[in-house]
Scaffold this motif. Sequence first.
Motif, PDB file in Angstrom:
ATOM      1  N   PHE A  29     -31.213   1.580 -38.686  1.00  0.00           N
ATOM      2  CA  PHE A  29     -31.720   2.904 -38.333  1.00  0.00           C
ATOM      3  C   PHE A  29     -31.738   3.097 -36.834  1.00  0.00           C
ATOM      4  CE2 PHE A  29     -34.309   6.608 -38.339  1.00  0.00           C
ATOM      5  CZ  PHE A  29     -35.285   6.424 -37.381  1.00  0.00           C
ATOM      6  N   SER A  30     -32.111   2.046 -36.117  1.00  0.00           N
ATOM      7  CA  SER A  30     -32.336   2.186 -34.688  1.00  0.00           C
ATOM      8  C   SER A  30     -31.074   2.545 -33.917  1.00  0.00           C
ATOM      9  CB  SER A  30     -32.942   0.909 -34.117  1.00  0.00           C
ATOM     10  OG  SER A  30     -32.065  -0.183 -34.321  1.00  0.00           O
ATOM     11  N   SER A  31     -29.922   2.418 -34.523  1.00  0.00           N
ATOM     12  CA  SER A  31     -28.676   2.731 -33.824  1.00  0.00           C
ATOM     13  C   SER A  31     -28.255   4.189 -34.000  1.00  0.00           C
ATOM     14  CB  SER A  31     -27.553   1.816 -34.316  1.00  0.00           C
ATOM     15  OG  SER A  31     -27.260   2.082 -35.676  1.00  0.00           O
ATOM     16  N   TYR A  32     -29.001   4.943 -34.780  1.00  0.00           N
ATOM     17  CA  TYR A  32     -28.597   6.309 -35.107  1.00  0.00           C
ATOM     18  C   TYR A  32     -29.426   7.352 -34.358  1.00  0.00           C
ATOM     19  CZ  TYR A  32     -25.693   4.789 -39.009  1.00  0.00           C
ATOM     20  OH  TYR A  32     -24.710   4.220 -39.770  1.00  0.00           O
ATOM     21  N   GLY A  49     -34.142  20.220 -33.449  1.00  0.00           N
ATOM     22  CA  GLY A  49     -34.227  19.292 -32.338  1.00  0.00           C
ATOM     23  C   GLY A  49     -33.605  17.967 -32.716  1.00  0.00           C
ATOM     24  N   GLY A  50     -33.506  17.090 -31.735  1.00  0.00           N
ATOM     25  CA  GLY A  50     -32.923  15.789 -31.987  1.00  0.00           C
ATOM     26  C   GLY A  50     -33.454  14.755 -31.018  1.00  0.00           C
ATOM     27  N   ILE A  51     -33.213  13.502 -31.349  1.00  0.00           N
ATOM     28  CA  ILE A  51     -33.708  12.405 -30.532  1.00  0.00           C
ATOM     29  C   ILE A  51     -32.661  11.314 -30.511  1.00  0.00           C
ATOM     30  CG2 ILE A  51     -34.937  11.357 -32.493  1.00  0.00           C
ATOM     31  CD1 ILE A  51     -37.167  10.589 -30.444  1.00  0.00           C
ATOM     32  N   SER A  52     -32.462  10.739 -29.346  1.00  0.00           N
ATOM     33  CA  SER A  52     -31.476   9.668 -29.205  1.00  0.00           C
ATOM     34  C   SER A  52     -31.941   8.418 -29.935  1.00  0.00           C
ATOM     35  CB  SER A  52     -31.262   9.368 -27.724  1.00  0.00           C
ATOM     36  OG  SER A  52     -32.470   8.896 -27.145  1.00  0.00           O
ATOM     37  N   TRP A  53     -31.037   7.446 -30.059  1.00  0.00           N
ATOM     38  CA  TRP A  53     -31.370   6.244 -30.818  1.00  0.00           C
ATOM     39  C   TRP A  53     -32.548   5.489 -30.200  1.00  0.00           C
ATOM     40  CZ3 TRP A  53     -31.356   1.489 -28.531  1.00  0.00           C
ATOM     41  CH2 TRP A  53     -30.671   1.376 -27.313  1.00  0.00           C
ATOM     42  N   SER A  54     -32.675   5.565 -28.887  1.00  0.00           N
ATOM     43  CA  SER A  54     -33.755   4.839 -28.216  1.00  0.00           C
ATOM     44  C   SER A  54     -35.044   5.646 -28.145  1.00  0.00           C
ATOM     45  CB  SER A  54     -33.320   4.474 -26.798  1.00  0.00           C
ATOM     46  OG  SER A  54     -33.186   5.659 -26.021  1.00  0.00           O
ATOM     47  N   ALA A  98     -28.928  12.038 -39.793  1.00  0.00           N
ATOM     48  CA  ALA A  98     -28.525  10.946 -38.912  1.00  0.00           C
ATOM     49  C   ALA A  98     -27.016  10.976 -38.709  1.00  0.00           C
ATOM     50  CB  ALA A  98     -28.944   9.603 -39.506  1.00  0.00           C
ATOM     51  N   ARG A  99     -26.616  10.546 -37.533  1.00  0.00           N
ATOM     52  CA  ARG A  99     -25.183  10.445 -37.272  1.00  0.00           C
ATOM     53  C   ARG A  99     -24.932   9.369 -36.249  1.00  0.00           C
ATOM     54  NH1 ARG A  99     -22.920  13.037 -32.626  1.00  0.00           N
ATOM     55  NH2 ARG A  99     -20.989  13.278 -33.816  1.00  0.00           N
ATOM     56  N   GLY A 100     -23.718   8.858 -36.229  1.00  0.00           N
ATOM     57  CA  GLY A 100     -23.301   7.985 -35.150  1.00  0.00           C
ATOM     58  C   GLY A 100     -22.960   8.848 -33.951  1.00  0.00           C
TER      59      GLY A 100
END
Length: 123
Positions: A29-32, A49-54, A98-100
């Motif tokens: 999960f943490s990579s998405y 809205g969105g949030i980066s993997w970190s 979620a997406r790469g």
Amino acid sequence: QVQLVESGGGLVQAGGSLRLSCAASGRTFSSYPMGWFRQAPGKEREFVGGISWSGGSKFYADNVKGRFTISRDNAKSTVLLQMNSLKPEDTAVYYCAARGGSVTAASGLYEYWGQGTQVTVSS
């Protein structure tokens, strides 16, 4: 594969608050990067809205900026959407996705979707 399950929707009066949760399982999960979208009856699905993997970068649609806050806890594989000062026009089914790659407002570029949770704001 990533499985996403939203929860926390409901009925709230205008001016109230809700917190939506998106629980993820499956691949890392943490990579998405994660996105929140919503769709009202008869309308197109729109980016909230969105949030980066970190969690270090967050993005918001103009119509929710200052009222909604996205956060994530990678240890718990969870993304939250805190919604304050809700308005009747926020009524919609809310989805996490979620997406790469990086966060984008384009819903078609997200690979994985939850089933959605209904948010209804009464006036």
